[in-house]
Design a protein around this motif. Structure first.
Motif, PDB file in Angstrom:
ATOM      1  N   ARG A  87       1.006  -1.258   0.346  1.00  0.00           N
ATOM      2  CA  ARG A  87      -0.429  -0.327   0.356  1.00  0.00           C
ATOM      3  C   ARG A  87       0.846   1.596  -0.368  1.00  0.00           C
ATOM      4  O   ARG A  87       0.780   2.289  -0.637  1.00  0.00           O
ATOM      5  N   HIS A 102      -1.208   0.503  10.070  1.00  0.00           N
ATOM      6  CA  HIS A 102      -0.749   0.213  10.558  1.00  0.00           C
ATOM      7  C   HIS A 102       0.188   0.110  10.859  1.00  0.00           C
ATOM      8  O   HIS A 102       0.834  -1.678  11.485  1.00  0.00           O
ATOM      9  N   LEU A 105       0.467  -0.820  14.644  1.00  0.00           N
ATOM     10  CA  LEU A 105      -0.402  -2.453  14.303  1.00  0.00           C
ATOM     11  C   LEU A 105       1.080  -3.034  14.236  1.00  0.00           C
ATOM     12  O   LEU A 105       1.373  -4.113  15.383  1.00  0.00           O
ATOM     13  N   PHE A 108       2.926  -2.824  17.307  1.00  0.00           N
ATOM     14  CA  PHE A 108       2.264  -3.816  18.281  1.00  0.00           C
ATOM     15  C   PHE A 108       2.715  -5.204  18.343  1.00  0.00           C
ATOM     16  O   PHE A 108       2.794  -6.141  19.183  1.00  0.00           O
ATOM     17  N   ARG A 347      10.397  -2.545  26.774  1.00  0.00           N
ATOM     18  CA  ARG A 347       9.221  -2.471  27.598  1.00  0.00           C
ATOM     19  C   ARG A 347       9.061  -0.937  26.975  1.00  0.00           C
ATOM     20  O   ARG A 347       7.516  -0.780  26.785  1.00  0.00           O
ATOM     21  N   PRO A 350       5.480  -1.338  23.653  1.00  0.00           N
ATOM     22  CA  PRO A 350       3.879  -0.722  23.666  1.00  0.00           C
ATOM     23  C   PRO A 350       3.404   0.514  23.405  1.00  0.00           C
ATOM     24  O   PRO A 350       2.500   1.462  22.324  1.00  0.00           O
ATOM     25  N   TYR A 351       4.450   1.738  23.854  1.00  0.00           N
ATOM     26  CA  TYR A 351       3.837   3.253  24.004  1.00  0.00           C
ATOM     27  C   TYR A 351       4.718   3.667  22.335  1.00  0.00           C
ATOM     28  O   TYR A 351       4.693   4.385  21.801  1.00  0.00           O
ATOM     29  N   SER A 354       1.837   3.100  20.361  1.00  0.00           N
ATOM     30  CA  SER A 354       0.536   3.299  20.549  1.00  0.00           C
ATOM     31  C   SER A 354       1.051   5.042  19.975  1.00  0.00           C
ATOM     32  O   SER A 354      -0.214   5.960  19.580  1.00  0.00           O
ATOM     33  N   ALA A 357       0.097   4.622  16.487  1.00  0.00           N
ATOM     34  CA  ALA A 357      -1.540   3.930  15.750  1.00  0.00           C
ATOM     35  C   ALA A 357      -1.597   5.151  16.031  1.00  0.00           C
ATOM     36  O   ALA A 357      -2.373   5.938  15.077  1.00  0.00           O
ATOM     37  N   PHE A 358      -1.290   6.330  17.061  1.00  0.00           N
ATOM     38  CA  PHE A 358      -2.435   7.562  17.589  1.00  0.00           C
ATOM     39  C   PHE A 358      -2.076   8.614  16.499  1.00  0.00           C
ATOM     40  O   PHE A 358      -2.735   9.350  15.433  1.00  0.00           O
ATOM     41  N   LEU A 361      -4.234   7.504  13.304  1.00  0.00           N
ATOM     42  CA  LEU A 361      -5.219   8.016  13.282  1.00  0.00           C
ATOM     43  C   LEU A 361      -5.203   9.435  13.108  1.00  0.00           C
ATOM     44  O   LEU A 361      -6.288  10.139  12.609  1.00  0.00           O
ATOM     45  N   PHE A 365      -7.510  11.045   9.677  1.00  0.00           N
ATOM     46  CA  PHE A 365      -8.636  12.899  10.445  1.00  0.00           C
ATOM     47  C   PHE A 365      -8.287  13.612   9.527  1.00  0.00           C
ATOM     48  O   PHE A 365      -8.882  14.274   9.582  1.00  0.00           O
TER      49      PHE A 365
ATOM     50  N   PHE B 511     -10.631   1.013  19.667  1.00  0.00           N
ATOM     51  CA  PHE B 511      -8.896   0.794  20.168  1.00  0.00           C
ATOM     52  C   PHE B 511      -8.297   1.726  20.343  1.00  0.00           C
ATOM     53  O   PHE B 511      -7.166   1.154  21.198  1.00  0.00           O
ATOM     54  N   VAL B 515      -6.009   0.627  23.603  1.00  0.00           N
ATOM     55  CA  VAL B 515      -4.328   0.636  24.246  1.00  0.00           C
ATOM     56  C   VAL B 515      -3.640   1.647  25.417  1.00  0.00           C
ATOM     57  O   VAL B 515      -3.299   1.216  26.181  1.00  0.00           O
ATOM     58  N   ILE B 519      -1.845   0.094  28.077  1.00  0.00           N
ATOM     59  CA  ILE B 519      -0.307   1.086  28.341  1.00  0.00           C
ATOM     60  C   ILE B 519      -0.456   1.259  30.415  1.00  0.00           C
ATOM     61  O   ILE B 519       0.248   1.182  31.100  1.00  0.00           O
ATOM     62  N   PHE B 528       1.881  -5.306  29.797  1.00  0.00           N
ATOM     63  CA  PHE B 528       1.281  -4.281  28.799  1.00  0.00           C
ATOM     64  C   PHE B 528      -0.428  -4.886  27.765  1.00  0.00           C
ATOM     65  O   PHE B 528      -1.033  -4.669  28.016  1.00  0.00           O
TER      66      PHE B 528
END
Lengths: 378, 631
Positions: A87, A102, A105, A108, A347, A350-351, A354, A357-358, A361, A365, B511, B515, B519, B528
């Motif tokens: 894509r 994506h 994701l 993640f 560690r 994930p942050y 996130s 991904a945010f 988003l 928008f 979603f 998430v 956290i 997590f």
């Protein structure tokens, strides 16, 4: 573009990059999540995690092979990686928001894999005034060997998981040979006068009765029979039980050796001392309002530091994190605080995921908003 | 003309609503009593709230015979004999009636007179139920325990101020005895307090009781012995009564005592002794219906408490809480949503414009009331909007209402109004069940005590629930439109777009919420993701929405399939929202519920049957592969 076209023609790539693969993975994950959640009511979280979520596949109903979440997630990861790449090359900036979501994701997934393969979870329980520089595994056991009984001692340990049944193992540092003959993940000592008198146990246990694994694996008490060919005749067959307080003293090849079956211990980068534990309740109730521990950290450099660990306020040091997990107050009002200790090199992942991904988003928008404004213009 | 009709309809509804809430003026104003601060389950609240909570627990209603809960509570506290015929005990299960041998009463409500003869039997049955593990108890056993606990609470409450009133147990005839005990010679009957305040004089007789033989006791000594025995019996019987209204600091800890506890254990403090005397005056003035003296004695009690512990009595929110209780915004909103729903449905048949506008204003008005209720709760609790299961219902319904109104604003079709009114009404009605379980503003356990995470993760995930529920409700409307007006393609396409957009809204918030939850878990528990049931529930919503969008992208489903998928999405949300709590496992034990499993199963069966029936009817009318393909 031509690379994409030629790649898309390859059947394997076509299957892996297809939306139908995405949908299949999503459906399988939905089924596994639902099934695994229901399974927890009877068998507990630990069993559900291992059967449904950490496995490549499992036998449903004892005979039907069903993909486990680990297998599904790897296929999903590859599917997502290829489609995101396609894509990105195909649409470029046009769908940048969706592509970044994506990518988030994917991060993640990477975070989940790093945590799954490399993170170490253990706990540290301390009474007020007590200190320790090791944390203890929740589920796994090891056979530990040491020679000196003093305050400072050199300990060698082998995790039971790594021992093959009946294989002869050799502990190089101690020059000891041994063999695992029988092992139970959960058992209880049984009184049996007719049991083999040649079996040695420090507490006088002669027989272990295997028990069904507890849904809460922390309650399991392992035990097993070990064979030491180099030991004196009466110490060759030794029975160990996880609930024993004292190690067995065995003479092997003319040297005394302490041996104990215990939960795996992990070294910590500092000595942790519990100075004070406090529990506050909502007035007139037994509902905990807060609980917190004041601990003192003593580093190898002799540097001391005092830290407060409370609910939602863990202590972080290098890749280690200490969480206020639980507490116990005994009849003599002696307070014990238990910390969950997690060592995780991923560690931060994930942050990061996130954040990506945010951002995706947000970009999506903004691009949608500009699209609408463009449409409104005459 | 249209405007006049519209105005008349709205006015009539609002007036009828107002009238239905109007109350008879009480014989004694309890305005001051309403603000009496007390501690219940770790939370400081005004007596007004306490009264509502107890009446709701007993009867399932927050008023009794159109009178406020506070009026009923005042009667129980100060004049309990006047309440023994009040039908306040609701018995929900018919088998409990059979077990107790009680006849069926209208509205399943019983008074103390009905229950008194069977209390011993109830005690035995309740004890047998209590011995069972909670998960093994049947609905009948739970109901027996609930009824028993309610009756015990009623008895305890009715004894709370009995120390202040004269009683036959403290009947003294002999003037010499009265003199010896320092009592008013003009009176024959005394209260527990009258005698307890002179306990030293009674104690002076103890040597006589020990040294002399019973046969040689004088009449006066016998009378004093009987009095002291009754005092002891009362103090044993009533030492554990409720209503913690005496704040205190002890061993660096905040403690609150009930009147009896204060009387029996803290009386040596002159301030507390005075406060107990003020409470006696409050009781007597209530019985005398003397408004001025009732308020004055209450004022003295408040002032004394305030002087002793000003830091424990920051009561600025109490007036607001009383206003919230009396305003009852969610109850009023339900009526307006109901009227709004009727109006919007009628507008499809006749008086289209008038009824449509009426519906819009009624639902918007209900939404405003609803919003104001949530804001009031936030101010009173000093917390974000969601702290417990009850709050999730009122929050989700508000978000659905707002989504519907926004949709209506742009779309001008009744889809948005239908969505708002149905979601507002149904979810608020469900919330009543959880509201009746007790205080809806209770304290939080340690791990939840974080306003930051409550206002981010919890708000996001619950907004996600709302989005998915709203999409499902809009999905229902789409199916009915498809059945009833399949030829109206423009309307159908608009509805589909609305369903799609609302579900996208739900997916995004689910979603983000999932998430953020990860956290929070990483901050609190060190991982997590741990496949905990509540985490799995949130993941299921995200996965289900993702399946629908990807299936739509791949043309595996079309408009109808997407709408059906959103309806099943409601089931997924229900399972994640409170179905997970029924499992009773996992770290999120704060929201465990009981008794809703059957209700949930019933809903799922109903939902599946409805969708299958609608699909069957639609297919009979028009082939499923309508000309929507490739749209």
């Amino acid at each position: 573009m031509s690379i994409i076209q030629s790649l898309k023609k390859k059947p394997l790539i076509r299957i892996l990059a297809s939306l139908k693969t995405t949908l299949t993975c999503l459906l399988l994950l939905t089924i596994l999540t639902f099934w695994g959640t229901l399974y927890q009511t009877q068998h507990g979280l630990y069993a559900a995690q291992h059967r449904f979520f950490y496995s490549w596949f499992f036998l449903a109903g004892g005979w039907f092979p069903f993909p486990g979440a680990q297998g599904v997630l790897w296929i999903f990861f590859i599917n997502l990686l290829i489609t995101t790449l396609f894509r990105f090359l195909q649409y470029g900036r046009k769908r940048i928001g969706i592509i970044i979501i994506h990518l988030g994701l994917l991060t993640f997934f990477i975070s989940a894999f790093v945590t799954f393969y490399f993170a170490q979870e253990s706990f540290l329980s301390l009474e007020e005034g007590e200190s320790s520089n090791v944390s203890v595994d929740y589920h796994n056991w090891e056979l530990a060997f040491w020679k000196e009984s003093g305050h400072s001692r050199e300990i060698h340990a082998i995790p039971v998981k790594k021992m093959g049944r009946n294989a002869i193992l050799y502990l190089t540092g101690f020059n000891i040979k041994f063999q695992l003959k029988n092992y139970y993940t959960n058992c209880a000592p049984a009184q049996d006068t007719a049991a083999n008198a040649l079996i040695y146990n420090a507490a006088g246990i002669r027989k272990l009765t295997p028990l069904k694994d507890d849904p809460d694996p922390e309650k399991n008490m392992a035990g097993g029979l070990f064979y030491f060919p180099g030991a004196e005749a009466q110490h060759q067959n030794v029975m160990f039980f996880g609930g024993e307080l004292n190690p067995a003293l065995i003479r092997i090849d003319n040297q005394d050796c302490f041996i104990q079956l215990r939960r795996i211990k992990y070294p910590l980068p500092m000595l942790v001392k519990l100075r004070d534990f406090r529990k506050q309740e909502h007035p007139g109730t037994e509902i905990a309002k807060s609980f917190e521990s004041d601990v003192e950290l003593l580093f190898q450099s002799d540097l001391k530091r005092e830290v407060r660990i409370s609910m939602n306020n863990p202590l972080r040091y290098q890749n280690f994190t200490f969480f206020q997990a639980s507490f116990h107050i005994d009849d003599q009002n002696q307070e014990t605080s238990t910390f969950a200790v997690v060592e995780n090199i991923g560690r931060i992942l994930p942050y990061l995921a996130s954040g990506i991904a945010f951002t995706g988003l947000l970009l999506h928008f903004i691009s949608m908003l500009f699209g609408h404004i463009k449409k409104l213009k005459p | 003309m249209t405007k006049k009709i519209f105005a008349i309809i709205v006015f009539t509804m609002l007036v009828s609503l107002q009238t239905s809430f109007s109350q008879d003026s009480p014989s004694l104003s309890l305005k001051k009593l309403a603000t009496l601060p007390l501690l219940e389950n770790g939370r400081k609240m005004p007596l007004d709230t306490y009264a509502r909570v107890k009446l709701l627990q007993f009867s399932g209603k927050s008023t009794f015979q159109k009178k406020s809960a506070l009026e009923w509570m005042a009667k129980v506290l100060f004049n309990p004999t006047a309440t023994i015929s009040d039908k306040i005990f609701r018995i929900n299960h018919p088998e409990v009636l059979t077990a107790l041998g009680l006849p069926e009463e209208p509205r399943h409500r019983y008074n103390f007179n009905h229950l008194q003869p069977v209390i011993n039997h109830l005690h035995q049955l309740a004890q047998a139920s209590a011995r069972l593990e909670e998960k093994d108890r049947s609905p009948v056993e739970n109901e027996l325990l609930r009824l028993y606990s309610n009756i015990n609470m009623y008895i305890s409450l009715s004894n709370t101020f009995q120390f202040a009133v004269q009683h036959s147990d403290f009947h003294i005839l002999d003037p010499q005895t009265k003199k010896a005990l320092g009592l008013d010679p003009q009176k024959e009957f005394f209260s527990f307090l009258d005698l307890f305040l002179n306990i030293d004089r009674i104690k002076s007789f103890s040597d006589v009781f020990q040294m002399k033989k019973v046969e040689s006791w004088t009449a006066q000594e016998q009378e004093v012995f009987q009095i002291s025995k009754n005092l002891y019996d009362w103090s044993q019987q009533f030492q554990r009564t409720p209503l913690a209204i005496f704040p205190s600091w002890s061993h660096n800890q905040e403690m609150w005592f009930s009147p009896w506890e204060a009387l029996l254990t803290q009386i040596q403090s002159p301030a507390i002794q005075n406060e107990i005397i003020f409470l006696k005056l409050v009781t007597l003035n209530y019985l005398d219906k003397n408004q001025g003296k009732f308020d004055e004695s209450l004022g003295l009690f408040f002032s004394s408490i305030q002087r002793r512990h000003p830091e424990l009595l920051r009561t600025s929110h109490y007036s607001l809480e009383i206003f919230y209780n009396q305003f009852d915004p969610f109850y009023r909103s339900q009526f307006l949503y109901g009227f709004g729903l009727i109006s919007v449905l009628l507008s499809l048949i006749f008086f289209k414009n008038v009824l449509y506008r009426t519906a819009f204003f009624l639902i918007a008005g209900a939404g405003l009331l609803h919003l104001s209720g949530i804001i009031l709760r936030m101010i009173i609790m000093n917390r974000p909007p969601i702290t417990n299961l009850f709050a999730t219902f009122i929050y989700v319904s508000l978000i659905c209402v707002l989504l519907g109104l926004i949709l209506e604003w742009f779309n001008k079709k009744p889809l948005g109004l239908l969505l708002s009114s149905i979601a507002g009404l149904v979810l608020l009605l469900i919330s009543n069940r959880f509201g009746a379980e007790g205080d809806s503003m209770g304290v939080l356990i340690a791990v939840l005590d974080s306003n930051f995470w409550l206002s981010t993760h919890v708000v996001c995930i619950t907004t996600g629930y709302a989005g998915c529920c709203a999409a499902g409700i809009a999905g229902h409307v789409y199916l009915f439109q498809r059945l009833l007006k399949p030829q109206d393609q423009e309307n159908l396409t608009n509805s589909y777009k609305a369903v799609y957009g609302i579900l996208a809204f739900g997916l995004i918030f689910s979603f983000i919420g999932t998430v953020l939850g990860g956290i929070w878990a990483d901050q609190s528990w060190g991982r997590f993701w741990g496949w905990d049931p509540k985490e799995n529930g949130a993941l299921l919503i995200v996965l289900w929405c993702a399946i629908l969008f990807h299936a739509r992208m791949d043309n595996l489903i079309h408009h109808l399939g997407f709408a059906v998928g959103t309806i099943f999405g409601i089931i997924v949300v229900m399972l994640a929202w409170f179905g997970i709590n029924l499992l009773g496992v996992g770290l999120h034990s704060y929201g465990f519920t009981s008794g809703v499993a059957n209700w949930l199963m019933g809903y799922i069966v109903f939902q599946i049957t409805l969708v299958l029936a609608l699909l069957f009817l639609i297919q009979r009318r028009i082939p499923l592969e309508m000309p929507e393909k490739n749209k």
